[in-house]
Design an enzyme around this catalytic site. Structure first.
Site, short mmCIF file in Angstrom:
data_model
loop_
_atom_site.label_atom_id
_atom_site.label_comp_id
_atom_site.label_asym_id
_atom_site.label_seq_id
_atom_site.Cartn_x
_atom_site.Cartn_y
_atom_site.Cartn_z
N VAL A 165 0.82 -1.22 0.00
CA VAL A 165 0.00 0.00 0.00
C VAL A 165 0.86 1.27 0.00
CG1 VAL A 165 -1.77 1.26 1.30
CG2 VAL A 165 -1.84 -1.25 1.22
N GLU A 202 10.81 -14.84 -0.39
CA GLU A 202 11.04 -13.46 0.06
C GLU A 202 11.93 -13.41 1.30
OE1 GLU A 202 9.36 -10.42 -1.38
OE2 GLU A 202 9.05 -11.72 -3.12
N HIS A 257 3.99 -9.32 3.25
CA HIS A 257 4.93 -10.25 3.90
C HIS A 257 4.38 -10.56 5.28
CE1 HIS A 257 8.42 -8.37 1.41
NE2 HIS A 257 8.16 -9.56 0.92
N CYS A 271 11.86 -4.61 8.36
CA CYS A 271 12.27 -4.82 6.96
C CYS A 271 13.74 -4.46 6.77
CB CYS A 271 11.49 -3.92 6.01
SG CYS A 271 9.74 -4.21 6.01
O1 SUG Z 1 9.30 -5.50 -1.60
N1 SUG Z 1 9.11 -1.99 -1.33
C1 SUG Z 1 9.51 -3.27 -0.75
C2 SUG Z 1 9.29 -3.25 0.73
C3 SUG Z 1 9.85 -4.47 1.39
C4 SUG Z 1 9.50 -4.55 2.83
N2 SUG Z 1 10.09 -5.66 3.40
C5 SUG Z 1 9.54 -6.43 4.38
N3 SUG Z 1 8.28 -6.34 4.69
N4 SUG Z 1 10.30 -7.29 4.95
C6 SUG Z 1 8.72 -4.42 -1.40
O2 SUG Z 1 7.53 -4.23 -1.66
C7 SUG Z 1 8.93 -0.35 -3.09
C8 SUG Z 1 9.83 0.26 -4.13
C9 SUG Z 1 9.20 1.41 -4.85
O3 SUG Z 1 7.99 1.41 -5.04
O4 SUG Z 1 9.93 2.35 -5.22
C10 SUG Z 1 9.44 -1.69 -2.57
O5 SUG Z 1 10.11 -2.42 -3.29
#
Ligand code: SUG
Length: 449
Positions: A26, A174, A250, A371
């Protein structure tokens, strides 16, 4: 032998931007095209690392990646010099340039899955880089991730590194974001808890309808096999597909665990009672006393959990045995979540203290405190075998802060990604960083030729 949990935090890279690249996340979707500050993002992350170090926790640093990834653009048919590739991609395929420029490797909870030596058949710490197959911009991370981890944990006697699983959605993996380890003590055999979003090979399992389930059961099972985990030390659980459809991309957006404690939302899993019972009985056979702290939906709705990232917190064991929860500022800004946290820490449960951090730059892309860190449980001998260059000290913190201030831009928009100079800046920053962290050559530009 004493054992520790080390947190390795991802250093935010110089191209941090809001590309709107993660459908189902989101924050990434809603902040698409916002103006980012790579410098502020990196300094916010370093401030969290320093605070944990100052509290006495073992803290390390995981290096960012070379971006834009011109080799990925070459593989998509762009030719010529690096500058020509970037200019043409900016003209003809901006979404591809944005994807190849993402600093998404900062979220190192997705870098790999780690199994400590007490759990594995050969008594080594095992690492498998995550293929991050669900999103193109993340799927290009794992080759460099494997090299960086290899340079940090560079001793075959103690550390085993596996390449990422096959690059298809059926083995979508992941990493640690869907993996939690329970144990009585970090050096003792534990129970590794794998949470998946769907099965790729068995249609009897339900699946989300709206957003993708990034992790498959078959990927989790493959990791458990590769790491030599025993049946008694593993529990699999399916994430509730309804919460994936509400933005829980996740498991670490809806649950966090440490030691003998699982802190989770009432709606996090399917078959919750059975999952908790299996965790409790397997941990009991390892000498542990499983404690589940459930956050009821009446106190905190899934939507509040997704917006505040309450569960994307770090749950840490203090020296006095109580636990500390590291939460993002957004939790304090949400009255229901903040009220819940006040109550949680006053009711004599395992979680005694909450500390708040400003991680807004990362949060706006869906990345909270959890994260940004990868947990590695190590005994004293293994800790001594870690490349000392990556372990945070007051002096390394000072060096990295000056390094960020010297190399990072204060502001980045999509238009800036078209500037080939950004690649030059990124490479000179990373070249210096590999010397600071004593990593050797790990980046494509250092390995070419
Ligand atoms: O994979 N966001 C990452 C966030 C990862 C979060 N990690 C954990 N919950 N462990 C993803 O969705 C957004 C990049 C952008 O939109 O510029 C992004 O990749």
């Amino acid at each position: 032998m004493p054992a520790f949990e080390m947190n390795l935090d991802g250093l935010v890279g110089p191209t941090h931007n809001y590309g709107g690249l993660s459908y189902g996340n989101v924050a990434s979707q809603s902040n698409s095209q916002a103006i980012s500050s790579p410098r502020e993002a990196a300094l916010q992350g370093l401030a969290k690392m320093k605070a944990l170090m100052d509290m006495g926790f073992k803290q390390g640093v995981l290096a960012p990646q070379e971006r834009p990834d011109v080799n990925a653009l070459r593989s998509l048919g762009f030719t010529g010099s690096d500058a020509q590739i970037i200019e043409r991609a900016a003209r003809e395929a901006m979404p591809l340039l944005a994807a190849c420029s993402s600093a998404s490797s900062m979220w190192v909870a997705n870098a790999c899955t780690v199994s400590p030596s007490a759990d594995t058949a050969d008594g080594r710490v095992h690492f498998t880089a995550a293929n991050l197959n669900c999103k193109f911009h993340r799927s290009i991370e794992h080759p460099t991730t494997t090299r960086v981890l290899g340079a940090m944990f560079n001793d075959d006697r103690h550390f085993a590194h596996h390449p990422a699983l096959p690059a298809v959605g059926q083995f979508g993996d992941e990493g640690a974001a869907n993996h939690t380890r329970f144990c009585k003590g970090y050096g003792e055999p534990g129970v590794e808890f794998f949470v998946y979003g769907r099965s790729a090979f068995d249609s009897r399992y339900p699946a989300p309808q709206r957003y993708p389930a990034r992790q498959t059961l078959e990927a989790s099972q493959a990791i458990a096999r590769l790491h030599g985990l025993s049946e008694e030390g593993v529990v699999y659980a399916q994430q509730n597909p309804a919460v994936i459809d509400q933005g829980v991309f996740h498991n670490d957006v809806i649950a966090v665990g440490n030691g003998e404690v699982l802190f989770y939302h009432e709606d996090a899993f399917l078959d919750t009672e059975q999952v908790l019972a299996e965790l409790a009985s397997k941990l009991a056979r390892r000498g542990g006393n499983f404690q589940a702290v459930c956050v009821p939906r009446d106190a905190v709705a899934v939507d509040d959990a997704v917006r505040s990232y309450l569960f994307n917190s770090q749950l840490l064991s203090r020296a006095d045995g109580g636990m500390l929860l590291i939460v993002p500022e957004e939790c304090r800004n949400n009255a229901r979540v903040w009220n819940y946290l006040q109550q949680l820490t006053s009711d004599n449960g395992p979680i005694r203290e909450v500390k708040v951090f400003d991680l807004k730059q990362s949060m706006q892309n869906g990345g909270g405190p959890a994260c940004l860190r990868l947990r590695v449980a190590l005994n004293a001998e293994e800790l001594a075998a870690v490349n000392p260059g990556v372990i945070l000290t007051p002096s390394l913190y000072g060096t990295l802060t000056s390094w960020v201030e010297k190399h990072y831009r204060d502001r980045l928009t999509e238009a800036d990604l078209a500037d080939p100079q950004l690649l030059t800046e990124c490479r000179s920053a990373l070249d210096e960083l590999t010397q600071i962290l004593k990593l050797g050559a790990v980046y494509p530009f250092q390995l070419a030729g």
